[in-house]
Write an enzyme that holds these catalytic residues in place. Structure first.
Site, PDB file in Angstrom:
ATOM      1  N   GLY A 246      32.575  21.077  56.435  1.00 49.17           N
ATOM      2  CA  GLY A 246      31.328  20.528  55.909  1.00 49.17           C
ATOM      3  C   GLY A 246      30.449  19.756  56.864  1.00 49.17           C
ATOM      4  O   GLY A 246      29.304  19.455  56.524  1.00 49.17           O
ATOM      5  N   GLU A 283      38.922  22.258  57.929  1.00 48.70           N
ATOM      6  CA  GLU A 283      38.413  23.638  57.785  1.00 48.70           C
ATOM      7  C   GLU A 283      36.946  23.704  58.213  1.00 48.70           C
ATOM      8  O   GLU A 283      36.089  24.060  57.419  1.00 48.70           O
ATOM      9  CB  GLU A 283      38.497  24.062  56.306  1.00 48.70           C
ATOM     10  CG  GLU A 283      39.845  23.921  55.665  1.00 48.70           C
ATOM     11  CD  GLU A 283      39.788  23.981  54.130  1.00 48.70           C
ATOM     12  OE1 GLU A 283      38.681  24.138  53.563  1.00 48.70           O
ATOM     13  OE2 GLU A 283      40.842  23.856  53.503  1.00 48.70           O
ATOM     14  N   PRO A 284      36.630  23.350  59.449  1.00 54.64           N
ATOM     15  CA  PRO A 284      35.209  23.384  59.832  1.00 54.64           C
ATOM     16  C   PRO A 284      34.725  24.809  60.081  1.00 54.64           C
ATOM     17  O   PRO A 284      35.464  25.648  60.595  1.00 54.64           O
ATOM     18  CB  PRO A 284      35.170  22.581  61.135  1.00 54.64           C
ATOM     19  CG  PRO A 284      36.545  22.701  61.704  1.00 54.64           C
ATOM     20  CD  PRO A 284      37.496  22.929  60.556  1.00 54.64           C
ATOM     21  N   GLY A 285      33.508  25.089  59.703  1.00 54.91           N
ATOM     22  CA  GLY A 285      32.903  26.394  59.958  1.00 54.91           C
ATOM     23  C   GLY A 285      31.630  26.196  60.764  1.00 54.91           C
ATOM     24  O   GLY A 285      31.599  26.346  61.989  1.00 54.91           O
ATOM     25  N   ARG A 286      30.570  25.774  60.053  1.00 52.01           N
ATOM     26  CA  ARG A 286      29.246  25.648  60.671  1.00 52.01           C
ATOM     27  C   ARG A 286      29.262  24.816  61.962  1.00 52.01           C
ATOM     28  O   ARG A 286      28.620  25.172  62.945  1.00 52.01           O
ATOM     29  CB  ARG A 286      28.296  24.985  59.663  1.00 52.01           C
ATOM     30  CG  ARG A 286      26.862  24.918  60.118  1.00 52.01           C
ATOM     31  CD  ARG A 286      26.031  24.009  59.180  1.00 52.01           C
ATOM     32  NE  ARG A 286      26.383  24.132  57.802  1.00 52.01           N
ATOM     33  CZ  ARG A 286      25.737  24.888  56.898  1.00 52.01           C
ATOM     34  NH1 ARG A 286      24.679  25.570  57.273  1.00 52.01           N
ATOM     35  NH2 ARG A 286      26.142  24.931  55.654  1.00 52.01           N
ATOM     36  N   TYR A 326      18.200  29.330  50.798  1.00 48.97           N
ATOM     37  CA  TYR A 326      18.305  27.862  50.648  1.00 48.97           C
ATOM     38  C   TYR A 326      17.052  27.137  51.118  1.00 48.97           C
ATOM     39  O   TYR A 326      17.091  25.933  51.334  1.00 48.97           O
ATOM     40  CB  TYR A 326      19.476  27.312  51.471  1.00 48.97           C
ATOM     41  CG  TYR A 326      20.748  28.101  51.402  1.00 48.97           C
ATOM     42  CD1 TYR A 326      21.521  28.116  50.242  1.00 48.97           C
ATOM     43  CD2 TYR A 326      21.195  28.817  52.509  1.00 48.97           C
ATOM     44  CE1 TYR A 326      22.699  28.832  50.201  1.00 48.97           C
ATOM     45  CE2 TYR A 326      22.377  29.533  52.462  1.00 48.97           C
ATOM     46  CZ  TYR A 326      23.121  29.544  51.298  1.00 48.97           C
ATOM     47  OH  TYR A 326      24.288  30.251  51.264  1.00 48.97           O
ATOM     48  N   CYS A 354      10.489  44.005  51.804  1.00 54.41           N
ATOM     49  CA  CYS A 354       9.469  43.967  50.752  1.00 54.41           C
ATOM     50  C   CYS A 354       9.777  42.930  49.689  1.00 54.41           C
ATOM     51  O   CYS A 354      10.144  43.261  48.556  1.00 54.41           O
ATOM     52  CB  CYS A 354       9.321  45.353  50.139  1.00 54.41           C
ATOM     53  SG  CYS A 354       8.791  46.498  51.396  1.00 54.41           S
ATOM     54  N   GLU A 355       9.694  41.674  50.069  1.00 50.86           N
ATOM     55  CA  GLU A 355       9.885  40.542  49.159  1.00 50.86           C
ATOM     56  C   GLU A 355       9.033  39.402  49.704  1.00 50.86           C
ATOM     57  O   GLU A 355       9.060  39.145  50.917  1.00 50.86           O
ATOM     58  CB  GLU A 355      11.341  40.031  49.216  1.00 50.86           C
ATOM     59  CG  GLU A 355      12.377  41.025  48.836  1.00 50.86           C
ATOM     60  CD  GLU A 355      13.003  40.731  47.485  1.00 50.86           C
ATOM     61  OE1 GLU A 355      12.631  39.738  46.827  1.00 50.86           O
ATOM     62  OE2 GLU A 355      13.866  41.525  47.115  1.00 50.86           O
ATOM     63  N   TYR A 382      26.675  31.449  59.161  1.00 54.04           N
ATOM     64  CA  TYR A 382      26.118  31.905  57.887  1.00 54.04           C
ATOM     65  C   TYR A 382      24.836  32.709  58.074  1.00 54.04           C
ATOM     66  O   TYR A 382      23.924  32.639  57.261  1.00 54.04           O
ATOM     67  CB  TYR A 382      25.869  30.713  56.941  1.00 54.04           C
ATOM     68  CG  TYR A 382      27.123  29.912  56.682  1.00 54.04           C
ATOM     69  CD1 TYR A 382      28.180  30.458  55.966  1.00 54.04           C
ATOM     70  CD2 TYR A 382      27.267  28.620  57.168  1.00 54.04           C
ATOM     71  CE1 TYR A 382      29.341  29.749  55.740  1.00 54.04           C
ATOM     72  CE2 TYR A 382      28.428  27.891  56.945  1.00 54.04           C
ATOM     73  CZ  TYR A 382      29.461  28.469  56.231  1.00 54.04           C
ATOM     74  OH  TYR A 382      30.609  27.759  56.004  1.00 54.04           O
TER      75      TYR A 382
END
Ligand code: LLP
Length: 426
Positions: A246, A283-286, A326, A354-355, A382
């Site tokens: 986190g 559990e680090p990711g980012r 986000y 196309c959005e 991510y």
């Protein structure tokens, strides 16, 4: 930009233009095409070193949360550095195996593990299942008993702490689907201890992602340590305390706590309660990969408008979904710095999908020209791992840089790969 470039010093302006370690990003884009993800191995190792410094002299295990970036060569960097892995699917388990990771250092999180995934992970001999609900405990017990095994478990506690981050990436609040309510935890441990297919090894929590303040961590740890003491008072021994991931990174001008400084404070709390015999797990990711990657994209068209000017680039929400999902901010910088006299125009940087939600950056002052390349910063976490094939767009290629050596670690997805497995009906 009047703050530091996210990803510095591994990404830096030199001659010619923006560099990653010893290589020119423009040269990499020229050779491999765009959109192109480029990662710095030294940046990953540097981020890991901050955690390792924080844990020096302690029993600790860093389990990289591979959902942040699960490309095999990225996993290999962390496996070789001694990391374990936090996984959330059978697919991620297969990736650990393919990257040469140590199964005993794998922890399996997630609210919806299937029986098949449980069986595969038990057969592989993973280190721990982070169990997220009372029904999951019963199913895991039954699966393990049917295999003549005991599943090592931690219970994921929902500590009901506000991580003060985007609501989609808050996980430790009562209204979130994750973990077992703090008040139910002790009773759940006592029940789990009676089940023949389970072996209690730890306790776990994860309160959210992109956390840039230390207060939520300090609060969550207090609540966890209260529980550790209450559980152990009933005679149930815990080998490890898993405090999740986190920790946030700089996307704009955020200054999140440094991993080692944060852990110095957290360890003081653990020591103050004489709980230092427990192995610490995280559990680090980012924070390990986010600022180790950029996405290079080319300007296709400039489209002036009455209300907005659009800078249309060749990367889109399918390549880099965080802004669309986000409203996330990623710095967007030119590979060749613009001169002070260049005319800057304010653009929305958008992709070809196309959005109207397909945007990469809003209201950015750029001296953009068609054919010019831009770097979307902080794109190591991510981004590629959340990329899709929407609008039948192949996923981008990825390059890992180590000093002045570049390796293509994922080829650009070809059109035939996009149709693989499909057929006409008659
Ligand atoms: N452990 C568990 C159980 C998790 O659910 C997560 C992330 C992590 C660890 C790693 O968290 P980190 O250190 O990376 O913050 N796609 C979103 C982030 C989703 C995070 C999901 N869980 C984004 O792009 O911001």
């Amino acid at each position: 930009m009047n703050h530091t470039l996210p990803g510095a010093p591994y990404f830096h302006y030199g001659d010619p233009g923006l560099m990653v370690e010893g290589l020119s990003l423009a040269a990499l884009a020229q050779e491999h095409g765009t959109p192109l993800y480029v990662y710095s191995k030294a940046a990953m190792q540097g981020a890991l070193a901050a955690y390792q410094a924080g844990f020096a002299g302690r029993k600790a295990q860093i389990c990289y949360a591979m959902k942040a970036n699960s490309s095999l060569a990225v996993l290999q960097v962390f496996a070789r550095a001694g990391c374990g892995f936090d996984i959330v699917s059978g697919g991620e388990l297969a990736r650990v195996r393919a990257a040469g990771g140590d199964m005993q250092k794998v922890i399996f999180s997630g609210v919806g593990k299937t029986r098949l995934e449980m069986r595969d992970a038990l057969a592989a001999g993973i280190g721990c299942f982070n169990v997220e609900s009372e029904p999951e405990i019963e199913v895991l017990n039954a699966v393990a008993v049917s295999m003549g095994l005991r599943a090592p478990i931690s219970i994921r506690v929902n500590p009901n702490v506000d991580p003060k981050t985007h609501p989609y990436i808050s996980t430790g609040l009562k209204g979130n689907k994750f973990g077992i309510a703090h008040e139910r935890t002790l009773a759940t441990y006592q029940h789990a201890a009676t089940l023949p297919g389970l072996r209690i090894v730890g306790i776990d929590c994860h309160i959210g992602s992109q956390i840039t303040e230390e207060a939520p961590y300090l609060d969550a740890l207090d609540r966890m340590l209260d529980l550790v003491q209450a559980i152990e008072a009933t005679g149930i021994a815990l080998e490890h305390i898993d405090f999740g991931g986190g920790l946030g990174i700089q996307y704009y001008d955020e200054v999140p706590p440094a991993a080692d400084a944060l852990w110095a404070k957290l360890l003081q709390k653990i020591d103050a309660r004489s709980l230092e015999k427990h192995t610490l797990m995280i559990e680090p990711g980012r924070s390990l990969v986010g600022n180790a990657g950029v996405c290079i994209t080319e300007v296709l068209y400039l489209k002036p408008g009455e209300q907005k000017n659009f800078c249309i680039v060749d990367a889109a929400m399918n390549d880099l979904p965080r802004p669309a999902m986000y409203q996330a901010y990623h710095a967007i910088v030119p590979l060749q710095p613009s001169t002070a006299s260049a005319v800057h125009t304010v653009y929305d940087v958008v992709g070809p999908v196309c959005e109207s939600g397909d945007w990469i950056g809003r209201d950015r002052a750029l001296a953009a020209q068609p054919g010019q390349q831009l770097a979307v910063m902080s794109a190591g976490a991510y981004c590629m791992s959340m990329a899709s094939n929407y609008n039948t767009r192949g996923r981008a290629a990825e390059v890992l840089v180590d000093g002045d050596k570049a390796t293509v670690i994922r080829a650009r997805e070809s059109l035939s790969e996009l149709f693989r497995g499909e057929c006409l009906a008659d």
